[in-house]
Design an enzyme around this catalytic site. Structure first.
Site, PDB file in Angstrom:
ATOM      1  N   ASP A   1       0.795  -1.235   0.000  1.00 25.60           N
ATOM      2  CA  ASP A   1       0.000   0.000   0.000  1.00 25.60           C
ATOM      3  C   ASP A   1       0.826   1.283   0.000  1.00 25.60           C
ATOM      4  O   ASP A   1       1.777   1.425   0.784  1.00 25.60           O
ATOM      5  CB  ASP A   1      -0.888   0.060   1.255  1.00 25.60           C
ATOM      6  CG  ASP A   1      -1.740  -1.163   1.443  1.00 25.60           C
ATOM      7  OD1 ASP A   1      -1.726  -2.048   0.578  1.00 25.60           O
ATOM      8  OD2 ASP A   1      -2.430  -1.233   2.473  1.00 25.60           O
TER       9      ASP A   1
ATOM     10  N   GLU B   1     -10.444  -1.831   3.462  1.00 27.30           N
ATOM     11  CA  GLU B   1      -9.142  -1.275   3.814  1.00 27.30           C
ATOM     12  C   GLU B   1      -8.953   0.081   3.138  1.00 27.30           C
ATOM     13  O   GLU B   1      -9.663   0.452   2.205  1.00 27.30           O
ATOM     14  CB  GLU B   1      -8.013  -2.224   3.397  1.00 27.30           C
ATOM     15  CG  GLU B   1      -8.015  -3.545   4.154  1.00 27.30           C
ATOM     16  CD  GLU B   1      -6.825  -4.415   3.848  1.00 27.30           C
ATOM     17  OE1 GLU B   1      -6.183  -4.892   4.803  1.00 27.30           O
ATOM     18  OE2 GLU B   1      -6.516  -4.632   2.653  1.00 27.30           O
TER      19      GLU B   1
END
Length: 433
Positions: A24, A202
């Site tokens: 990420d 998320e």
């Protein structure tokens, strides 16, 4: 420091670390004329683990310099995803009025040996030298719900307060908090589950976007979901609505799907608003403080279905091309429009006009338009037998089903990104040519 730019066999336009694992993007911010990219990194391996924040900077969003690790894991905690803000008024009292800090807000994932083992909480670190060196806040954590899956804080300024959107990942919920000083947080509201809710939620993001051709703005909530994406595995959906500083209210909520066996052609799954219809665009978040009011996002160009197996040497994973966003009002509502950032040279893109039934082959990848549907087929192209889920065909309906759809295509050494109908439809795939 090592510079990654136009090296042989490495991505030309996309960021990739030289040697380590990456997932990420974190802490994206424009500060003092420089773009900062922090990201989930395993400093000692090319597999997921020992989560820390890697760091790279760029003058132009295209050429990146990789720096030393910004936030290191410890024996008691890993550094999971989060965001970064410039605390210009020193509201946190972590700097001074003359030298306000950069503040990173990240999730601590507590390891065995910690008294908080098995939980996740939100913590602060601060930098007084423009992001080169970081100090952990002595009062961490600043927000602890006692939850095992409370993570991924995205913080932004709203009026006279700071707002945090984070997730209760296993509950498919976005939770919203407010603070005046980045240290003391007050709960405001919860959004979700809604739309695609089969996997964990998320990396949320909440921001305001202009509507092209109209004197108005709307709020957009990004929610990344895994599994349960529209192309299988990881994906990013979005909601358009209002935000009053405490509560996000979407313009529409249709039936929520929690069925992990929902087929990829299912009309319910296809009815949601998807940020990207490819297999490889996840953990999408935006840069703070982009100049000129621009809203620029970056995503992890990979999919948890096969991320550990992709045949990349050196650094494992790349980021998408940075993209600039606005909204377009269509007959059935607002739609996010995304285009490669203007810094990308025009000649980097291939341009195609596809009429109904047309098919063009780009480095072995087939791009086809038929019955209002644009598809990208990477089956049988290059190295694709490393995982059974990799060889695949992705597709998306083009709004209005025009007779001819115009597409811009960005091809790099291991990726292809398609921007169709002026950026109303995107399909992003890894392709190991």
């Amino acid at each position: 420091m090592r510079t990654m730019a136009r090296q042989h066999s490495r991505p030309r336009w996309h960021y990739s670390p030289l040697q380590t694992w990456m997932n990420d993007p974190n802490g994206l911010i424009h500060y003092a004329g420089t773009w900062h990219l922090f990201y989930q990194s395993n400093p000692s391996d090319d597999r997921w683990g020992n989560m820390s924040w890697g760091h790279a900077t760029s003058p132009d969003l295209l050429t990146w310099t990789e720096h030393h690790v910004a936030l290191w894991h410890t024996d008691s905690e890993e550094i999971f995803s989060g965001s970064c803000v410039f605390d210009a008024t020193n509201s946190s009292d972590l700097g001074t009025a003359d030298w306000p800090p950069l503040v990173a807000i990240y999730t601590a994932n507590y390891r065995p040996g910690s008294e908080r083992h098995g939980t996740q909480a939100q913590c602060l670190a601060y930098s007084l030298d423009g992001g080169s060196h970081w100090t952990n806040y002595s009062g961490n954590p600043v927000l602890d719900r006692g939850s095992a899956n409370f993570r991924d804080p995205k913080v932004f300024r709203h009026g006279d307060a700071w707002v945090m959107v984070a997730v209760e990942a296993e509950n498919q919920q976005v939770v919203i908090y407010r603070s005046t000083n980045l240290v003391d947080w007050t709960y405001c509201s919860t959004f979700g589950p809604a739309h695609a809710a089969a996997g964990v939620w998320e990396c949320p993001d909440l921001f305001e976007l202009p509507v092209a051709g109209h004197d108005e703005t709307r709020w957009v909530l990004l929610v990344n979901v895994n599994p349960g994406g529209v192309a299988g595995g990881s994906g990013c959906q979005y909601f358009v609505g209002d935000f009053d500083g405490h509560t996000f209210t979407p313009d529409r909520v249709i039936a929520t799907s929690t069925d992990r066996d929902l087929g990829l052609d299912d009309p319910l799954l296809r009815s949601y608003d998807w940020f990207d219809y490819g297999r490889d665009c996840y953990a999408v978040v935006s840069f703070a403080d982009a100049p000129g009011g621009r809203r620029i996002v970056l995503g992890w160009m990979n999919n948890w279905d096969y991320a550990a197996d992709v045949p990349l040497t050196g650094g494992r994973s790349i980021m998408t091309i940075p993209r600039e966003l606005d909204l377009v009002l269509l007959d059935d509502g607002y739609r996010v429009r995304q285009r490669p950032v203007r810094e990308l040279p025009v000649d980097a893109l291939q341009h195609h006009a596809l009429a109904a039934g047309d098919r063009v082959v780009i480095n072995g990848v087939a791009l086809e338009y038929h019955n209002g549907v644009l598809s990208l087929d990477r089956r049988g192209v290059g190295m694709n037998d490393f995982h059974e889920a990799f060889g695949s065909r992705q597709w998306a309906e083009v709004p209005g089903e025009p007779e001819t759809v115009h597409v811009d295509v960005l091809v790099d050494t291991c990726s292809i990104e398609v921007f169709a109908a002026g950026g109303l439809v995107t399909i992003s795939d890894l392709v190991f040519f």
